[in-house]
Design an enzyme around this catalytic site. Structure first.
Site, mmCIF file in Angstrom:
data_model
loop_
_atom_site.group_PDB
_atom_site.id
_atom_site.type_symbol
_atom_site.label_atom_id
_atom_site.label_comp_id
_atom_site.label_asym_id
_atom_site.label_seq_id
_atom_site.Cartn_x
_atom_site.Cartn_y
_atom_site.Cartn_z
ATOM 1 N N ASP A 158 -4.293 -9.655 -22.508
ATOM 2 C CA ASP A 158 -3.746 -10.511 -23.567
ATOM 3 C C ASP A 158 -2.597 -9.801 -24.264
ATOM 4 O O ASP A 158 -2.740 -9.287 -25.371
ATOM 5 C CB ASP A 158 -4.858 -10.861 -24.555
ATOM 6 C CG ASP A 158 -4.437 -11.932 -25.547
ATOM 7 O OD1 ASP A 158 -3.433 -12.634 -25.281
ATOM 8 O OD2 ASP A 158 -5.107 -12.068 -26.588
ATOM 9 N N LYS A 164 0.608 -11.299 -24.690
ATOM 10 C CA LYS A 164 1.509 -12.257 -25.359
ATOM 11 C C LYS A 164 2.975 -11.825 -25.246
ATOM 12 O O LYS A 164 3.692 -11.703 -26.238
ATOM 13 C CB LYS A 164 1.112 -12.440 -26.822
ATOM 14 C CG LYS A 164 -0.310 -12.966 -27.018
ATOM 15 C CD LYS A 164 -0.605 -13.165 -28.492
ATOM 16 C CE LYS A 164 -2.023 -13.628 -28.712
ATOM 17 N NZ LYS A 164 -3.015 -12.556 -28.458
ATOM 18 N N LEU A 202 6.908 -11.557 -24.810
ATOM 19 C CA LEU A 202 8.104 -12.343 -25.127
ATOM 20 C C LEU A 202 9.277 -11.381 -25.219
ATOM 21 O O LEU A 202 9.279 -10.460 -26.045
ATOM 22 C CB LEU A 202 7.952 -13.103 -26.443
ATOM 23 C CG LEU A 202 9.152 -13.973 -26.833
ATOM 24 C CD1 LEU A 202 9.421 -15.039 -25.772
ATOM 25 C CD2 LEU A 202 8.957 -14.614 -28.191
ATOM 26 N N ASP A 203 10.276 -11.595 -24.351
ATOM 27 C CA ASP A 203 11.438 -10.714 -24.335
ATOM 28 C C ASP A 203 12.515 -11.385 -23.483
ATOM 29 O O ASP A 203 12.357 -12.545 -23.075
ATOM 30 C CB ASP A 203 11.058 -9.341 -23.758
ATOM 31 C CG ASP A 203 11.840 -8.200 -24.397
ATOM 32 O OD1 ASP A 203 13.094 -8.304 -24.421
ATOM 33 O OD2 ASP A 203 11.224 -7.228 -24.866
ATOM 34 N N GLN A 217 -10.623 -17.355 -38.019
ATOM 35 C CA GLN A 217 -10.268 -18.479 -37.158
ATOM 36 C C GLN A 217 -10.312 -19.786 -37.942
ATOM 37 O O GLN A 217 -11.228 -20.006 -38.733
ATOM 38 C CB GLN A 217 -11.232 -18.566 -35.958
ATOM 39 C CG GLN A 217 -11.264 -17.320 -35.084
ATOM 40 C CD GLN A 217 -10.000 -17.165 -34.268
ATOM 41 O OE1 GLN A 217 -9.127 -18.024 -34.281
ATOM 42 N NE2 GLN A 217 -9.894 -16.068 -33.551
ATOM 43 N N ALA A 271 -15.347 -13.057 -28.765
ATOM 44 C CA ALA A 271 -15.345 -11.627 -29.097
ATOM 45 C C ALA A 271 -16.416 -11.332 -30.140
ATOM 46 O O ALA A 271 -17.528 -10.938 -29.803
ATOM 47 C CB ALA A 271 -13.968 -11.177 -29.567
#
EC number: 4.1.1.23
Length: 230
Positions: A61, A63, A65-66, A186, A206
């Protein structure tokens, strides 16, 4: 269907030693684990590689972004690690770069839509004009168009998202809370059975397991609930 193929336990613990203890405690009841930022920066990437080699499925996980070139290079290296799933933010250019880089591999690329800890006000504060559900549906359509393996979203949007994705793409939902458990940070949550009935393919759990007094018992109870919905 075996619920163990659908439950992903988040190894959101401070150290590799604690993660290894938890994996040993859960034993054959859990086949699939998520490794995210917390563990990644304390030896978790090496652990992910070792666990994959031992036969466990790993959801990395990150995530991502680039720029396109950086995304492609990262995905190529992650493929070599033997990961099962990888997340990146569901921006069209980033997704397309990742899909091209992973072509021919078994890596399932997942587009992260809207974090389950965010609600409409959080999105407004971040400068988005769409509400959470509308943005999730937009990102889902873009992920399908890019050829992604699936998306990550709240189970509350699962039914509407499944109608866009069709039956085959993965729909991975965090924010899963058994009835009576604390939601923590959450905001958009569902129970395990509700999520599967709504269209989720995989559930990320989790704290309800990792922070339980008896993690193995907690995992078994969630698996039993999931099995009734499959």
């Amino acid at each position: 269907m075996d619920a163990r193929d659908r439950l992903i336990v988040g190894l959101d613990v401070p150290t590799v030693a604690q993660a290894e203890t938890l994996v040993s405690t859960l034993g054959d009841d859990v086949l699939f684990y998520k490794i995210g930022y917390q563990l990644a920066f304390t030896g978790g990437l090496e652990l992910a590689r070792d666990m994959a080699q031992s036969g466990k499925k790993i959801f990395l996980d990150m995530k991502l972004l680039d720029i396109d070139n950086t995304i492609a290079s990262a995905v190529e290296n992650i493929v070599k690690m033997g990961m099962t799933m990888l997340t990146l933010h569901a921006y069209p250019k980033a997704m397309q770069a990742a899909v091209d880089a992973a072509k021919g591999s078994d890596l399932c690329l997942l587009g992260v839509t809207v974090l389950t800890s965010m609600d409409n006000q959080d999105l407004l504060d971040a400068g988005y004009s769409q509400d959470a559900k509308s943005l999730v549906l937009t990102r889902a359509a873009q992920a399908k168009a890019a050829g992604m393996g699936g998306i990550v979203c709240s189970a509350q949007e699962a039914s509407a998202v499944r109608a866009i994705l069709g039956p085959d793409m993965a729909l991975v939902t965090p924010g899963i809370r058994p009835a009576g458990s604390d939601n923590g940070d959450q905001k958009r949550v569902m129970t395990p059975a509700q999520a599967l009935i709504a269209g989720s393919s995989h559930l990320v759990v989790a704290r309800p397991i990792t922070q339980a007094q008896e993690p193995k018992t907690a995992a078994q109870a969630i698996l039993a609930e999931m099995q009734t919905a499959l």
